[in-house]
Design a protein around this motif. Structure first.
Motif, mmCIF file in Angstrom:
data_model
loop_
_atom_site.group_PDB
_atom_site.id
_atom_site.type_symbol
_atom_site.label_atom_id
_atom_site.label_comp_id
_atom_site.label_asym_id
_atom_site.label_seq_id
_atom_site.Cartn_x
_atom_site.Cartn_y
_atom_site.Cartn_z
ATOM 1 N N ARG A 198 64.668 63.590 33.957
ATOM 2 C CA ARG A 198 63.326 64.185 33.992
ATOM 3 C C ARG A 198 62.972 64.649 32.587
ATOM 4 N NH1 ARG A 198 60.011 67.052 37.921
ATOM 5 N NH2 ARG A 198 61.540 66.297 39.405
ATOM 6 N N ASP A 199 61.740 64.320 32.161
ATOM 7 C CA ASP A 199 61.287 64.767 30.847
ATOM 8 C C ASP A 199 59.870 65.315 30.938
ATOM 9 O OD1 ASP A 199 59.186 62.718 30.238
ATOM 10 O OD2 ASP A 199 60.872 61.329 30.268
ATOM 11 N N ASN A 200 59.435 65.956 29.882
ATOM 12 C CA ASN A 200 58.043 66.410 29.807
ATOM 13 C C ASN A 200 57.343 65.684 28.662
ATOM 14 O OD1 ASN A 200 59.282 67.766 27.680
ATOM 15 N ND2 ASN A 200 58.183 69.690 28.013
ATOM 16 N N GLY A 201 57.623 64.387 28.569
ATOM 17 C CA GLY A 201 57.102 63.549 27.494
ATOM 18 C C GLY A 201 55.726 62.994 27.761
ATOM 19 N N ILE A 202 55.480 61.797 27.228
ATOM 20 C CA ILE A 202 54.137 61.217 27.215
ATOM 21 C C ILE A 202 53.641 60.799 28.594
ATOM 22 C CG2 ILE A 202 54.330 60.471 24.822
ATOM 23 C CD1 ILE A 202 54.853 57.617 25.822
ATOM 24 N N GLY A 203 54.532 60.647 29.556
ATOM 25 C CA GLY A 203 54.120 60.245 30.903
ATOM 26 C C GLY A 203 53.689 58.793 30.965
ATOM 27 N N ILE A 204 53.320 58.368 32.167
ATOM 28 C CA ILE A 204 52.926 56.976 32.395
ATOM 29 C C ILE A 204 51.572 56.988 33.089
ATOM 30 C CG2 ILE A 204 53.559 54.800 33.501
ATOM 31 C CD1 ILE A 204 56.506 56.113 33.496
ATOM 32 N N PRO A 205 50.548 56.404 32.465
ATOM 33 C CA PRO A 205 49.213 56.413 33.064
ATOM 34 C C PRO A 205 49.218 55.800 34.465
ATOM 35 C CG PRO A 205 49.143 55.539 30.823
ATOM 36 C CD PRO A 205 50.594 55.679 31.195
ATOM 37 N N LYS A 206 48.530 56.447 35.382
ATOM 38 C CA LYS A 206 48.483 55.976 36.782
ATOM 39 C C LYS A 206 48.041 54.521 36.878
ATOM 40 C CE LYS A 206 49.122 59.796 39.357
ATOM 41 N NZ LYS A 206 50.104 59.914 40.387
ATOM 42 N N GLU A 207 47.055 54.134 36.057
ATOM 43 C CA GLU A 207 46.473 52.795 36.189
ATOM 44 C C GLU A 207 47.406 51.668 35.772
ATOM 45 O OE1 GLU A 207 45.056 54.568 32.271
ATOM 46 O OE2 GLU A 207 45.243 55.273 34.328
ATOM 47 N N VAL A 208 48.526 51.968 35.105
ATOM 48 C CA VAL A 208 49.449 50.904 34.698
ATOM 49 C C VAL A 208 50.840 51.057 35.311
ATOM 50 C CG1 VAL A 208 48.217 50.500 32.528
ATOM 51 C CG2 VAL A 208 50.178 52.065 32.577
ATOM 52 N N GLN A 209 51.014 52.016 36.178
ATOM 53 C CA GLN A 209 52.349 52.268 36.715
ATOM 54 C C GLN A 209 52.920 51.070 37.458
ATOM 55 O OE1 GLN A 209 52.496 56.012 38.840
ATOM 56 N NE2 GLN A 209 52.112 57.184 36.974
ATOM 57 N N ARG A 210 52.097 50.309 38.122
ATOM 58 C CA ARG A 210 52.590 49.140 38.874
ATOM 59 C C ARG A 210 53.172 48.065 37.956
ATOM 60 N NH1 ARG A 210 47.461 48.823 38.100
ATOM 61 N NH2 ARG A 210 46.466 46.908 37.423
ATOM 62 N N ASP A 211 52.812 48.097 36.668
ATOM 63 C CA ASP A 211 53.248 47.080 35.716
ATOM 64 C C ASP A 211 54.459 47.490 34.884
ATOM 65 O OD1 ASP A 211 51.041 45.455 36.412
ATOM 66 O OD2 ASP A 211 49.758 46.575 35.025
ATOM 67 N N LEU A 212 54.977 48.683 35.083
ATOM 68 C CA LEU A 212 55.970 49.244 34.170
ATOM 69 C C LEU A 212 57.223 48.375 34.008
ATOM 70 C CD1 LEU A 212 56.242 51.711 32.338
ATOM 71 C CD2 LEU A 212 57.632 52.751 34.120
ATOM 72 N N ALA A 237 57.353 45.066 34.377
ATOM 73 C CA ALA A 237 57.005 43.676 34.058
ATOM 74 C C ALA A 237 57.534 43.311 32.670
ATOM 75 C CB ALA A 237 55.492 43.483 34.119
ATOM 76 N N LEU A 238 57.926 42.061 32.522
ATOM 77 C CA LEU A 238 58.444 41.570 31.247
ATOM 78 C C LEU A 238 57.364 41.686 30.174
ATOM 79 C CD1 LEU A 238 60.805 40.258 29.752
ATOM 80 C CD2 LEU A 238 59.936 38.036 30.504
ATOM 81 N N PHE A 239 57.713 42.266 29.037
ATOM 82 C CA PHE A 239 56.876 42.465 27.857
ATOM 83 C C PHE A 239 55.788 43.529 28.024
ATOM 84 C CE2 PHE A 239 58.049 37.834 27.471
ATOM 85 C CZ PHE A 239 59.061 38.040 26.553
ATOM 86 N N PHE A 240 55.789 44.263 29.128
ATOM 87 C CA PHE A 240 54.761 45.296 29.311
ATOM 88 C C PHE A 240 55.136 46.569 28.566
ATOM 89 C CE2 PHE A 240 53.026 49.060 31.264
ATOM 90 C CZ PHE A 240 51.682 48.776 31.198
ATOM 91 N N ARG A 241 54.165 47.182 27.907
ATOM 92 C CA ARG A 241 54.333 48.490 27.256
ATOM 93 C C ARG A 241 53.028 49.250 27.375
ATOM 94 N NH1 ARG A 241 56.042 48.888 21.758
ATOM 95 N NH2 ARG A 241 57.155 50.705 22.471
ATOM 96 N N THR A 242 53.104 50.546 27.602
ATOM 97 C CA THR A 242 51.889 51.359 27.629
ATOM 98 C C THR A 242 51.386 51.551 26.203
ATOM 99 O OG1 THR A 242 52.987 53.509 27.407
ATOM 100 C CG2 THR A 242 52.749 52.616 29.659
ATOM 101 N N GLU A 243 50.125 51.879 26.072
ATOM 102 C CA GLU A 243 49.559 52.132 24.744
ATOM 103 C C GLU A 243 50.235 53.324 24.083
ATOM 104 O OE1 GLU A 243 47.518 50.069 23.081
ATOM 105 O OE2 GLU A 243 47.773 48.784 24.842
ATOM 106 N N ALA A 244 50.548 54.354 24.858
ATOM 107 C CA ALA A 244 51.222 55.533 24.298
ATOM 108 C C ALA A 244 52.620 55.175 23.797
ATOM 109 C CB ALA A 244 51.292 56.650 25.341
ATOM 110 N N ALA A 245 53.327 54.308 24.524
ATOM 111 C CA ALA A 245 54.657 53.878 24.085
ATOM 112 C C ALA A 245 54.552 53.080 22.786
ATOM 113 C CB ALA A 245 55.344 53.053 25.167
ATOM 114 N N LYS A 246 53.538 52.231 22.672
ATOM 115 C CA LYS A 246 53.337 51.456 21.442
ATOM 116 C C LYS A 246 53.059 52.381 20.264
ATOM 117 C CE LYS A 246 51.391 47.504 23.886
ATOM 118 N NZ LYS A 246 50.147 46.759 24.131
#
Length: 170
Positions: free
Chosen positions: A108-122, A124-133
């Motif tokens: 468990r962390d209190n980091g950047i989190g994962i946007p709800k709208e992209v959670q289903r893709d987390l 997937a091959l080559f997928f990255r959130t904008e915050a992770a990038k």
């Protein structure tokens, strides 16, 4: 172009590593030891980031049937991601416990989190959130995909929970 070059380099390194390795053996391994090794590997990184970094282990000598270095890599990467995507001074807490006779490691962390709208893709091959990038522009988006494949191969799984951007994740 730099990101593509980095991705090609990472894939090439993975391929070289796979070609140079002999077949790994399945063995019975104490899960507690794997979790503690993965946790201890990142103590200095957490200290450098002035993090609240804690481990809570509620396991005795429970063992798992696994290819040790494969599961170790997933546990290590899970903890590393939490530390990497949590800002300096943040919190990362690792727990290991039994749930319905299954060994579980939770981070468990209190980091950047994962946007709800992209959670289903987390996963997937080559997928990255904008915050992770933004935190790590050179990442390839292969880590979580490979981690899930490894855990499914071992009869387990990997999942997450996040209330969205800025709310951390587990």
């Amino acid at each position: 172009a730099r990101n593509t070059t980095d991705l090609i380099r990472q894939l090439h390194e993975k391929q070289k590593g796979l070609l140079g390795k002999k077949a790994k053996e399945w063995e019975t391994i104490p899960f507690r030891r794997l979790v503690e090794l993965a946790f201890n590997m990142h103590t200095n990184f957490a200290r450098q980031k002035k993090m609240d970094y804690a481990l809570d282990v509620a396991l005795d000598d429970q063992k798992i049937l696994a290819i040790e270095d494969e599961v170790e890599r997933v546990l290590d990467q899970t903890i590393h991601n939490a530390l990497k995507y949590t800002p300096e001074g943040g919190k990362v807490h690792v727990r290991a416990y039994l749930d319905a006779n299954r060994a579980v490691m939770s981070v468990r962390d209190n980091g950047i989190g994962i946007p709800k709208e992209v959670q289903r893709d987390l996963f997937a091959l080559f997928f990255r959130t904008e915050a992770a990038k933004a935190v790590d522009p050179a990442g390839s988006g292969t880590g979580l995909y490979e981690d899930r494949k490894t855990m499914l191969k071992h009869g387990g799984d990997i999942s997450f929970e996040s209330e969205g951007t800025g709310h951390g994740s587990t």
